[in-house]
Design a protein around this motif. Structure first.
Motif, PDB file in Angstrom:
ATOM      1  N   SER A   1       8.441 -13.393 -11.948  1.00 60.85           N
ATOM      2  CA  SER A   1       8.109 -12.071 -11.408  1.00 60.85           C
ATOM      3  C   SER A   1       6.596 -12.005 -11.232  1.00 60.85           C
ATOM      4  CB  SER A   1       8.585 -10.963 -12.356  1.00 60.85           C
ATOM      5  OG  SER A   1       9.981 -10.926 -12.445  1.00 60.85           O
ATOM      6  N   PRO A   2       6.061 -12.591 -10.165  1.00 61.15           N
ATOM      7  CA  PRO A   2       4.607 -12.683  -9.999  1.00 61.15           C
ATOM      8  C   PRO A   2       3.903 -11.331  -9.991  1.00 61.15           C
ATOM      9  CG  PRO A   2       5.750 -14.118  -8.439  1.00 61.15           C
ATOM     10  CD  PRO A   2       6.800 -13.263  -9.080  1.00 61.15           C
ATOM     11  N   GLY A   3       4.611 -10.274  -9.602  1.00 61.51           N
ATOM     12  CA  GLY A   3       3.980  -8.958  -9.543  1.00 61.51           C
ATOM     13  C   GLY A   3       3.994  -8.207 -10.857  1.00 61.51           C
ATOM     14  N   PHE A   4       4.635  -8.755 -11.874  1.00 63.24           N
ATOM     15  CA  PHE A   4       4.728  -8.069 -13.157  1.00 63.24           C
ATOM     16  C   PHE A   4       3.345  -7.967 -13.799  1.00 63.24           C
ATOM     17  CE2 PHE A   4       5.455  -8.439 -17.836  1.00 63.24           C
ATOM     18  CZ  PHE A   4       5.958  -7.163 -18.019  1.00 63.24           C
ATOM     19  N   THR A   5       3.000  -6.779 -14.262  1.00 59.54           N
ATOM     20  CA  THR A   5       1.678  -6.545 -14.826  1.00 59.54           C
ATOM     21  C   THR A   5       1.767  -5.622 -16.026  1.00 59.54           C
ATOM     22  OG1 THR A   5       0.719  -6.701 -12.604  1.00 59.54           O
ATOM     23  CG2 THR A   5      -0.662  -5.752 -14.334  1.00 59.54           C
ATOM     24  N   LEU A   6       1.064  -5.988 -17.096  1.00 60.33           N
ATOM     25  CA  LEU A   6       0.864  -5.108 -18.238  1.00 60.33           C
ATOM     26  C   LEU A   6      -0.613  -4.727 -18.305  1.00 60.33           C
ATOM     27  CD1 LEU A   6       3.152  -6.799 -20.932  1.00 60.33           C
ATOM     28  CD2 LEU A   6       3.636  -4.780 -19.528  1.00 60.33           C
ATOM     29  N   LYS A   7      -0.942  -3.824 -19.201  1.00 62.56           N
ATOM     30  CA  LYS A   7      -2.296  -3.267 -19.224  1.00 62.56           C
ATOM     31  C   LYS A   7      -3.363  -4.328 -19.532  1.00 62.56           C
ATOM     32  CE  LYS A   7      -4.630   0.932 -20.806  1.00 62.56           C
ATOM     33  NZ  LYS A   7      -4.592   1.584 -19.498  1.00 62.56           N
ATOM     34  N   ASP A   8      -3.003  -5.296 -20.354  1.00 61.58           N
ATOM     35  CA  ASP A   8      -3.930  -6.366 -20.723  1.00 61.58           C
ATOM     36  C   ASP A   8      -3.619  -7.596 -19.867  1.00 61.58           C
ATOM     37  OD1 ASP A   8      -5.043  -8.700 -21.995  1.00 61.58           O
ATOM     38  OD2 ASP A   8      -5.305  -7.524 -23.819  1.00 61.58           O
ATOM     39  N   PRO A   9      -4.579  -8.074 -19.064  1.00 60.74           N
ATOM     40  CA  PRO A   9      -4.322  -9.241 -18.199  1.00 60.74           C
ATOM     41  C   PRO A   9      -3.913 -10.486 -18.983  1.00 60.74           C
ATOM     42  CG  PRO A   9      -6.333  -8.122 -17.520  1.00 60.74           C
ATOM     43  CD  PRO A   9      -5.928  -7.505 -18.821  1.00 60.74           C
ATOM     44  N   TRP A  10      -4.480 -10.689 -20.175  1.00 60.63           N
ATOM     45  CA  TRP A  10      -4.128 -11.864 -20.960  1.00 60.63           C
ATOM     46  C   TRP A  10      -2.662 -11.808 -21.373  1.00 60.63           C
ATOM     47  CZ3 TRP A  10      -2.111 -13.753 -25.403  1.00 60.63           C
ATOM     48  CH2 TRP A  10      -2.434 -15.084 -25.750  1.00 60.63           C
ATOM     49  N   VAL A  11      -2.240 -10.638 -21.816  1.00 63.40           N
ATOM     50  CA  VAL A  11      -0.833 -10.482 -22.200  1.00 63.40           C
ATOM     51  C   VAL A  11       0.062 -10.658 -20.982  1.00 63.40           C
ATOM     52  CG1 VAL A  11       0.880  -8.913 -23.179  1.00 63.40           C
ATOM     53  CG2 VAL A  11      -1.425  -8.994 -24.146  1.00 63.40           C
ATOM     54  N   THR A  12      -0.350 -10.111 -19.860  1.00 67.12           N
ATOM     55  CA  THR A  12       0.426 -10.283 -18.624  1.00 67.12           C
ATOM     56  C   THR A  12       0.701 -11.755 -18.348  1.00 67.12           C
ATOM     57  OG1 THR A  12      -0.465  -8.264 -17.618  1.00 67.12           O
ATOM     58  CG2 THR A  12       0.413  -9.934 -16.123  1.00 67.12           C
ATOM     59  N   ASP A  13      -0.318 -12.578 -18.505  1.00 67.03           N
ATOM     60  CA  ASP A  13      -0.188 -14.002 -18.189  1.00 67.03           C
ATOM     61  C   ASP A  13       0.647 -14.761 -19.212  1.00 67.03           C
ATOM     62  OD1 ASP A  13      -1.746 -13.685 -15.947  1.00 67.03           O
ATOM     63  OD2 ASP A  13      -3.608 -14.331 -16.932  1.00 67.03           O
ATOM     64  N   HIS A  14       0.723 -14.274 -20.449  1.00 64.57           N
ATOM     65  CA  HIS A  14       1.334 -15.054 -21.516  1.00 64.57           C
ATOM     66  C   HIS A  14       2.656 -14.501 -22.048  1.00 64.57           C
ATOM     67  CE1 HIS A  14      -2.880 -16.466 -21.619  1.00 64.57           C
ATOM     68  NE2 HIS A  14      -2.343 -17.604 -22.005  1.00 64.57           N
ATOM     69  N   VAL A  15       2.987 -13.257 -21.769  1.00 60.16           N
ATOM     70  CA  VAL A  15       4.219 -12.685 -22.314  1.00 60.16           C
ATOM     71  C   VAL A  15       5.427 -13.437 -21.757  1.00 60.16           C
ATOM     72  CG1 VAL A  15       4.474 -10.879 -20.539  1.00 60.16           C
ATOM     73  CG2 VAL A  15       5.428 -10.532 -22.837  1.00 60.16           C
ATOM     74  N   THR A  16       6.337 -13.817 -22.642  1.00 58.42           N
ATOM     75  CA  THR A  16       7.480 -14.649 -22.270  1.00 58.42           C
ATOM     76  C   THR A  16       8.780 -13.862 -22.257  1.00 58.42           C
ATOM     77  OG1 THR A  16       7.986 -15.278 -24.548  1.00 58.42           O
ATOM     78  CG2 THR A  16       6.356 -16.630 -23.365  1.00 58.42           C
ATOM     79  N   LEU A  17       9.815 -14.526 -21.786  1.00 53.59           N
ATOM     80  CA  LEU A  17      11.148 -13.926 -21.831  1.00 53.59           C
ATOM     81  C   LEU A  17      11.516 -13.578 -23.271  1.00 53.59           C
ATOM     82  CD1 LEU A  17      13.024 -16.369 -19.418  1.00 53.59           C
ATOM     83  CD2 LEU A  17      11.995 -14.163 -18.840  1.00 53.59           C
TER      84      LEU A  17
END
Length: 543
Positions: free
Chosen positions: A154-170
Motif C-alpha cells: 500500500s504505497p500510499g499508506f501514511t502514519l504521522k511519523d514517516p519512520w513508522v510509516t516506512d517500517h510498520v509491518t503487517l
C-alpha cells in the motif's frame, strides 16, 4: 480482547472492556507493559515473539469434555434467563470432532424464527482471528510475509511519523503495536465515512511509541488486511472466500455486510431498552470488515475451530500453512501487565489474545461486541484440542464469555470455579458507564450564562480529520451537520458558548459537549466537539 484505554474520553466498550473481561475469564489477568521504544531499526516478528513453552500432554479426557457438554444446555439457558439476551448459538470441538452445535432463543425478539446451528450472526471482533487465518494462508503461499512493511503493498499508506510509516509491518498492525491510539478511526466510521477515507486519514492520528505500546485499533488491522489483499491482486472479501471460507465449506460465512443482510436465517442485533431487548439498530461494519465485519454460523465456525486446532489442516488437507498459522498464536505484544506480583501477564498475538495457564498450557481467545447489538466469543485450549465458540444477538453483557468460561471450568474441574456471569457482567457495565462525559449536560447550571445570538455560531468550520462541519438555524434550533451524509445533530444550550448534542452510532456515549470559541467581535472562530476530541483532533476552525 485485552484493551484498556489510556484516554478517559475514548470508548472502552466493545473493545477495551471486553479485553479486560476476556482476559479475566479466559486468559488470566493481562495488560500493557511499557517497554522501551524500539526506534533504531525495524524489529521482525521473529525477534519480538518467542516459542511458547512445550505443551503438556492432553489432560482432558473425552469423558470430562462430554460431561461439560452435557451441562451446556443448562448453562446457556441460565445465562439467557438472567440477562434476557434473545438468541445464542454455541459450538464445541474436541479432537477434531464437533461435539455440540445448538441454537437457543429467537433470531428477532417477538418475531417468528428460532436460532439454530445455521443461523447467521455478526461476528464483530471475532472477525480478527478469522482474518489472521486468511493472512496466514497468504504468508504460507509466499504472497506476503508477516514482517513485510505495509507500504510494500500500500504505497500510499501514511502514519504521522514517516519512520513508522516506512517500517510498520503487517504483524505490527495485526498485533496492535503500531503506536496508533485506541480505536483510531472508529469515530470516522460512526460519522459515515468509508474505508478508504478512514485509512487515508489515519495519518493525522498521534502515535505512541512504536512496538512498545499496545492499543486496539480496528482500522490499523484493516489496513494490514487490505494490503495483503492488494498483494494478492484481489479484494479482502474475495480473498477471505477463496482462501478460507470456500476451502472449508463455510458456505454461510462472509466478509460483506450485504451477504449478512440478505441471509434469511439471520440473527438481528438487539439492545436493551429498560427491561426489554429490542431490535432497534442495524450495524453495518463493512468499512472495518477484516476487524469486525464478518458474519457466520456456529456450524461454519466449528469448521474453523477444527482448522485452528489442527495446525491448518482440515479433513486431512493442509489448507493453511502450519508455521504461518502458528505465528498468529505467539505473543507479539504485552497487552495487560499482571495486576499483582503473582498475576499473569496477558499478550496479544496476531488477531488473538494469548496467555498461558498454571500448567503452562497455551490459551487463545477473542471476544467481539457491537454496542448496537452483538456479542461473541471464541476460546481455544490447543494442547487439549478443545475449542468453543459462542455467538449472541444482544449487546455485550458478558453472556458469551461466561458460557465459554463455565464450559472450560466444568471440563477441567467438574464445575464452574466462579459465577462467571455475575463476575463479568458488572465489569462491562462499569466500563460502559465510565465512558460518558464527566459533565451532566442534561442539567444546565442554575446560573447558566445565556448563549449569544444564533448568527454568532452559524457557518462552516473545517477539520482535516473529520471533514467540514456546518452549523445552521432551523426554526428556533441550532443544527450541527457532520460527515459525508451530513448527519444532523440538534444543539441544546448548556452554558455560555457550550451546547450539548446526543451522540449516535456504535461509539455513542450519551450527551457530549460542543464548545464555541468566540472572538472579540462576538463571532465564533472555533468549535470543539468533546466526543471527537479524545486524540486532540476534535477542534473545527471557521472558514
Amino acid at each position: 480482547m485485552a484493551r484498556l484505554d489510556q484516554a478517559p474520553a475514548r470508548r472502552l466498550r466493545s473493545a477495551a472492556a471486553l479485553g479486560l473481561v476476556g482476559a479475566l475469564a479466559v486468559a488470566g489477568c493481562s495488560g500493557l507493559d511499557n517497554t522501551a521504544a524500539l526506534r533504531a531499526a525495524p524489529t521482525p516478528t521473529s525477534e519480538l515473539s518467542s516459542a511458547p513453552p512445550a505443551q503438556p500432554p492432553p489432560s482432558l479426557t473425552r469423558d470430562k469434555v462430554d460431561a461439560a457438554v452435557d451441562q451446556l444446555d443448562e448453562v446457556v439457558q441460565d445465562a439467557m434467563r438472567r440477562t434476557g439476551v434473545p438468541g445464542v448459538a454455541v459450538g464445541v470441538v474436541h479432537d477434531d470432532e464437533v461435539l455440540y452445535l445448538k441454537g437457543f432463543g429467537e433470531r428477532k425478539a417477538g418475531a417468528e424464527g428460532k436460532v439454530g446451528a445455521d443461523t447467521v450472526f455478526q461476528l464483530a471482533s471475532v472477525s480478527k482471528p478469522v482474518a489472521s487465518t486468511v493472512v496466514a494462508a497468504e504468508v504460507g503461499g509466499k504472497t506476503v510475509g508477516w514482517d513485510d512493511p505495509v507500504v510494500k503493498y500500500s504505497p500510499g499508506f501514511t502514519l504521522k511519523d514517516p519512520w513508522v510509516t516506512d517500517h510498520v509491518t503487517l504483524a505490527d498492525l495485526f498485533s496492535h503495536r503500531s503506536g496508533l491510539p485506541d480505536h483510531a478511526g472508529d469515530l470516522l466510521e460512526d460519522l459515515g465515512y468509508d474505508r478508504s477515507y478512514i485509512l487515508e486519514h489515519l495519518r493525522y492520528e498521534p502515535l505512541a511509541p512504536f512496538r512498545a505500546s499496545y492499543a486496539y485499533t480496528n482500522f490499523g488491522l484493516t489496513e494490514a488486511a487490505v494490503a495483503v489483499a492488494r498483494a494478492a491482486d484481489t479484494s479482502w472479501e474475495k480473498l477471505s472466500e477463496d482462501k478460507l471460507y470456500g476451502p472449508l465449506g463455510m458456505d454461510s460465512t462472509s466478509s460483506t455486510f450485504a451477504d449478512y443482510e440478505k441471509a434469511e436465517n439471520k440473527a438481528v442485533a438487539h439492545v436493551k431498552q429498560g427491561d426489554t431487548w429490542k431490535a432497534a439498530y442495524v450495524r453495518d461494519a463493512e468499512a472495518q470488515s477484516p476487524a469486525g465485519g464478518a458474519s457466520s454460523t456456529v456450524r461454519d465456525m466449528a469448521k474453523w475451530l477444527r482448522l485452528q486446532l489442527g495446525n491448518g489442516k482440515f479433513d486431512g488437507k493442509q489448507v493453511v500453512d502450519g508455521e504461518a498459522l502458528a505465528e498468529t498464536h505467539l505473543p507479539h505484544i504485552v497487552s495487560q501487565p499482571p495486576p499483582a506480583p503473582a498475576g499473569r501477564t496477558g499478550f496479544y498475538g496476531l488477531g488473538w489474545n494469548v496467555s498461558y495457564d498454571d500448567q503452562g498450557r497455551l490459551k487463545l481467545g477473542h471476544s467481539g461486541a457491537f454496542e448496537l447489538g452483538a456479542a461473541t466469543n471464541v476460546t481455544l485450549l490447543p494442547s487439549e484440542n478443545l475449542g468453543i465458540v459462542v455467538l449472541t444477538n444482544g449487546s455485550p453483557v458478558g453472556v458469551p464469555e461466561s458460557i465459554s468460561s463455565t464450559f472450560l471450568d466444568t471440563a477441567q474441574t467438574g464445575g464452574p470455579t466462579v459465577d462467571w456471569l455475575a463476575f463479568l457482567g458488572p465489569l462491562l457495565q462499569q466500563s460502559a458507564e465510565g465512558e460518558r462525559s464527566e459533565t451532566d449536560y442534561a442539567k444546565p447550571p442554575k446560573d447558566a450564562t445565556p448563549a449569544k445570538e444564533d448568527d454568532a455560531y452559524t457557518g462552516t468550520y473545517a477539520n482535516d480529520y473529520y471533514g467540514p462541519m456546518t452549523v445552521s438555524v432551523e426554526g428556533d434550533e441550532l443544527i450541527m451537520q457532520l460527515g459525508p451524509k451530513k448527519q444532523r445533530f440538534r444543539l441544546t444550550h448548556y452554558d455560555g458558548d457550550t451546547f450539548s448534542y446526543s451522540t449516535t452510532g456504535e461509539n455513542a456515549v450519551g450527551l457530549s459537549g460542543v464548545t464555541f470559541t468566540v472572538d472579540a467581535e462576538g463571532r465564533a472562530e472555533k468549535v470543539r466537539v468533546e466526543n471527537l476530541d479524545a486524540n486532540k483532533l476534535g477542534t473545527f476552525t471557521r472558514q
